[in-house]
Write a protein that holds these residues in place. Structure first.
Motif, PDB file in Angstrom:
ATOM      1  N   GLN A  39       0.506  -1.272   0.206  1.00  0.00           N
ATOM      2  CA  GLN A  39       0.293   0.157  -0.217  1.00  0.00           C
ATOM      3  C   GLN A  39       0.873   1.056   0.169  1.00  0.00           C
ATOM      4  N   PHE A  40       0.711   1.900  -0.881  1.00  0.00           N
ATOM      5  CA  PHE A  40       1.103   3.518  -0.424  1.00  0.00           C
ATOM      6  C   PHE A  40      -0.680   5.124  -0.500  1.00  0.00           C
ATOM      7  N   THR A  41       0.308   6.410  -0.165  1.00  0.00           N
ATOM      8  CA  THR A  41      -1.146   7.682   0.403  1.00  0.00           C
ATOM      9  C   THR A  41      -0.143   7.988  -1.503  1.00  0.00           C
ATOM     10  N   LEU A  42      -1.445   8.250  -2.519  1.00  0.00           N
ATOM     11  CA  LEU A  42      -1.276   9.266  -3.439  1.00  0.00           C
ATOM     12  C   LEU A  42      -2.327  10.369  -2.594  1.00  0.00           C
ATOM     13  N   ASN A  43      -1.633  11.684  -2.824  1.00  0.00           N
ATOM     14  CA  ASN A  43      -2.585  13.172  -2.255  1.00  0.00           C
ATOM     15  C   ASN A  43      -3.638  12.449  -1.275  1.00  0.00           C
ATOM     16  N   GLY A  44      -3.363  12.179  -0.219  1.00  0.00           N
ATOM     17  CA  GLY A  44      -4.065  11.161   0.779  1.00  0.00           C
ATOM     18  C   GLY A  44      -5.790   9.626   0.195  1.00  0.00           C
ATOM     19  N   VAL A  45      -5.531   9.546  -1.207  1.00  0.00           N
ATOM     20  CA  VAL A  45      -5.606   8.309  -1.528  1.00  0.00           C
ATOM     21  C   VAL A  45      -5.191   7.211  -0.886  1.00  0.00           C
ATOM     22  N   THR A  46      -5.581   5.746  -0.485  1.00  0.00           N
ATOM     23  CA  THR A  46      -4.707   4.768  -0.160  1.00  0.00           C
ATOM     24  C   THR A  46      -4.359   4.205  -1.513  1.00  0.00           C
ATOM     25  N   VAL A  47      -3.837   3.152  -1.475  1.00  0.00           N
ATOM     26  CA  VAL A  47      -3.524   2.809  -3.132  1.00  0.00           C
ATOM     27  C   VAL A  47      -3.318   1.311  -2.489  1.00  0.00           C
ATOM     28  N   GLN A  48      -4.268   0.510  -2.801  1.00  0.00           N
ATOM     29  CA  GLN A  48      -4.064  -1.058  -2.971  1.00  0.00           C
ATOM     30  C   GLN A  48      -3.574  -1.117  -4.339  1.00  0.00           C
ATOM     31  N   ILE A  49      -2.192  -2.380  -4.193  1.00  0.00           N
ATOM     32  CA  ILE A  49      -1.438  -3.220  -5.149  1.00  0.00           C
ATOM     33  C   ILE A  49      -1.854  -4.627  -5.278  1.00  0.00           C
ATOM     34  N   THR A  50      -2.619  -5.344  -5.719  1.00  0.00           N
ATOM     35  CA  THR A  50      -3.053  -6.459  -5.912  1.00  0.00           C
ATOM     36  C   THR A  50      -2.163  -7.651  -6.901  1.00  0.00           C
ATOM     37  N   GLY A  51      -2.633  -9.036  -6.815  1.00  0.00           N
ATOM     38  CA  GLY A  51      -2.015  -9.521  -7.491  1.00  0.00           C
ATOM     39  C   GLY A  51      -1.808  -9.071  -9.350  1.00  0.00           C
ATOM     40  N   GLY A  52      -2.873  -8.740  -9.827  1.00  0.00           N
ATOM     41  CA  GLY A  52      -3.365  -8.459 -10.646  1.00  0.00           C
ATOM     42  C   GLY A  52      -2.821  -6.979 -11.442  1.00  0.00           C
ATOM     43  N   THR A  53      -2.274  -6.164 -10.878  1.00  0.00           N
ATOM     44  CA  THR A  53      -2.279  -5.106 -10.840  1.00  0.00           C
ATOM     45  C   THR A  53      -0.431  -4.814 -11.815  1.00  0.00           C
ATOM     46  N   GLU A  54      -1.011  -4.331 -13.241  1.00  0.00           N
ATOM     47  CA  GLU A  54      -0.034  -4.133 -13.654  1.00  0.00           C
ATOM     48  C   GLU A  54       0.498  -2.888 -14.171  1.00  0.00           C
ATOM     49  N   PHE A  55       2.095  -2.821 -14.323  1.00  0.00           N
ATOM     50  CA  PHE A  55       3.304  -2.541 -13.904  1.00  0.00           C
ATOM     51  C   PHE A  55       3.778  -1.523 -15.288  1.00  0.00           C
ATOM     52  N   ASP A  56       3.721   0.283 -15.812  1.00  0.00           N
ATOM     53  CA  ASP A  56       4.220   0.313 -16.761  1.00  0.00           C
ATOM     54  C   ASP A  56       5.009   1.233 -16.322  1.00  0.00           C
ATOM     55  N   ASP A  57       6.675   1.264 -17.168  1.00  0.00           N
ATOM     56  CA  ASP A  57       7.313   2.058 -16.869  1.00  0.00           C
ATOM     57  C   ASP A  57       8.075   2.038 -15.369  1.00  0.00           C
ATOM     58  N   LEU A  58       7.768   0.797 -14.859  1.00  0.00           N
ATOM     59  CA  LEU A  58       8.735   0.846 -13.621  1.00  0.00           C
ATOM     60  C   LEU A  58       7.838  -0.270 -13.103  1.00  0.00           C
ATOM     61  N   ARG A  59       9.035  -1.022 -11.885  1.00  0.00           N
ATOM     62  CA  ARG A  59       9.009  -2.189 -11.588  1.00  0.00           C
ATOM     63  C   ARG A  59       7.851  -1.907 -10.011  1.00  0.00           C
ATOM     64  N   GLU A  60       7.064  -2.959  -9.613  1.00  0.00           N
ATOM     65  CA  GLU A  60       6.754  -3.011  -8.631  1.00  0.00           C
ATOM     66  C   GLU A  60       8.302  -2.527  -7.200  1.00  0.00           C
TER      67      GLU A  60
END
Length: 486
Positions: A280-301
């Motif tokens: 998890q991380f926060t972006l402008n006050g929004v909690t973001v949850q990474i899952t097994g289905g999250t895709e990454f573009d131009d970076l790695r987890e």
């Protein structure tokens, strides 16, 4: 996915339809009847990159022309590039969308206490109401240039649209300046955002990053109650500056960018409170949850970290943004050079031998005080062969190599025929080096220690024979970037 909204816009201009397009999309509004395939429906949060409708997160949103704001903005034609908007509506994979509602809120507003600016590196820092605001080449300035403000910071008030960072400071996307006395509302009217600390409910005071707030005469905005104030809560405060204290008039909790009703959401910003174990991380006050289905573009987890600038797409459920895709938005290449050719159909430029790709996310701005509000079509058409540009973007390996432009700034009357390129080295030969399909002759200069994959800083020029050659030794960084690809 590569989007061709710019191609459509330029073709309209080339076929004589520009006047009609501007009548529908410029000035006070745009044609909200434009249909989309509706592949996404929800909320998009990001900085404005262009007009003729409103471009946010690479999508051209047709609008009704109205804006919801508590900061004196009511119409689309009052918006500026760099302002961070909340757009509610529909959009598709072609980069076309329809905005049902557009909202804007200043992050900070008030008199400047200090500012530094390096005109070569195009970085700096602004201090406002005790808050630290980082500035860079992607920060849009209106009302005064950064050089002018830095020369007399106490002479200006500003409104700032910014991303909040992990340490409580900010990264500015937009800075609108007015000389003291040419005010927004009045010289003492201010706005601040941040985390409540040192709350004293008896004295009715607290601080934000050390700056004192007196809320004895304040009221809660919307449905926020002052009884809910607590240390650690993120709030927005509007009021008056009296001495070194903000006398609050209205206090609200942090903006709710999304609601549980949103089917699809997307937001750009800088990561903070990153927790690898919970993903998890926060972006402008929004909690973001990474899952097994999250895709990454131009970076790695594995490269996620506090302070990294990204874009997240997904769905908002149970108070969190469940990420479907996370895309890196940090630039990894820079080019200072002169336009040699322009291909409007394919949205590309050749700049000092490098192919530069424009997208719906490309911010095009001028290095002057011209606050004229141009449409996206006019932005592109304003670029001319011979212009000297400063470009930041992402190095691509497709079609032999190119630079995807995140921001383009035109330098006025720059007579410099020496060019600079910071990018990954693709090849090293006995008499030349290659970066992004550009071969540069060594001309007797050293590339000692430089290897393929290294980040290098190259200074070069174009010869009378049309080739390119170094004008200085190559400065190499042996740290390669394995997150960048297409």
């Amino acid at each position: 996915m590569k989007r061709k909204a710019l191609t459509v816009a330029v073709k309209l201009a080339m076929t004589g339809a520009l006047a009609g397009a501007l009548a529908a999309c410029g000035g006070g509004g745009s044609d909200s009847s434009i249909s989309t395939t509706g592949t996404s429906s929800g909320t998009s949060v990001g900085a404005v990159s262009g007009f003729g409708s409103v471009y946010v997160n690479g999508t051209r949103f047709a609008t009704s022309g109205s804006v919801d704001s508590d900061d004196g903005l009511e119409r689309e034609d009052q918006l500026e590039k760099g302002m961070i908007l909340k757009v509610e509506g529909d959009w598709d994979d072609r980069g076309e969308g329809r905005a049902d509602r557009i909202s804007y809120d200043d992050t900070l507003r008030g008199p400047i206490s200090g500012m530094s600016w390096d005109d070569v590196a195009r970085t700096g820092t602004l201090t406002l109401l005790g808050q630290t605001i980082a500035l860079d080449g992607r920060t849009v300035f209106r009302g005064a240039t950064p050089t002018e403000i830095a020369a007399n910071p106490q002479g200006y008030r500003v409104r700032v649209s910014a991303w909040r960072l992990d340490d409580g400071s900010f990264q500015a996307s937009f800075v609108g300046a007015r000389a003291i006395g040419l005010d927004f509302d009045d010289d003492n009217e201010v706005e601040i955002e941040g985390v409540v600390t040192n709350l004293d409910s008896s004295a009715e005071t607290f601080t934000i990053n050390g700056f004192p707030i007196d809320y004895t005469s304040a009221v809660g905005d919307d449905d926020f109650s002052l009884d809910d104030l607590a240390d650690g809560l993120v709030v927005e405060v509007e009021g008056r500056l009296e001495g070194g204290t903000i006398v609050a008039e209205e206090i609200d909790d942090e903006d709710d960018w999304f609601s549980d009703d949103d089917d699809d959401v997307e937001i750009t910003g800088s990561i903070y409170d990153f927790d690898a174990s919970s993903r998890q991380f926060t972006l402008n006050g929004v909690t973001v949850q990474i899952t097994g289905g999250t895709e990454f573009d131009d970076l790695r987890e594995s490269s996620l970290a506090d302070g990294l600038f990204i874009k997240v797409e997904g769905s908002f459920r149970d108070g969190a943004l469940v990420a479907e895709e996370i895309k890196g938005k940090e630039s990894d290449a820079e080019l200072d050079g002169r336009v040699e050719s322009i291909d409007l159909t394919n949205e590309t430029l050749i700049v000092s031998g490098v192919r530069v790709q424009l997208t719906g996310n490309t911010l095009i701005d001028d290095d002057d005080e011209d606050d004229e509000r141009r449409s996206r079509v006019q932005d592109i058409q304003s670029l001319q062969v011979g212009d000297y540009l400063e470009i930041e973007g992402r190095q691509r390996s497709t079609d032999g190599g190119s630079l995807e432009a995140f921001s383009i700034e035109r330098e006025d009357d720059d007579e410099d025929d020496d060019y600079e390129l910071e990018a990954r080295l693709d090849a090293v030969g006995s008499g030349s080096i290659t970066l992004m399909n550009l071969e540069i002759l060594l001309g007797g200069y050293s590339v000692s220690g430089a290897q393929v994959g290294n980040e290098v800083e190259v200074q070069y020029r174009r010869t009378s024979g049309g080739q390119y050659e170094l004008t200085d030794n190559v400065d190499a960084d042996d740290s390669s970037d394995d997150d960048s690809d297409d």
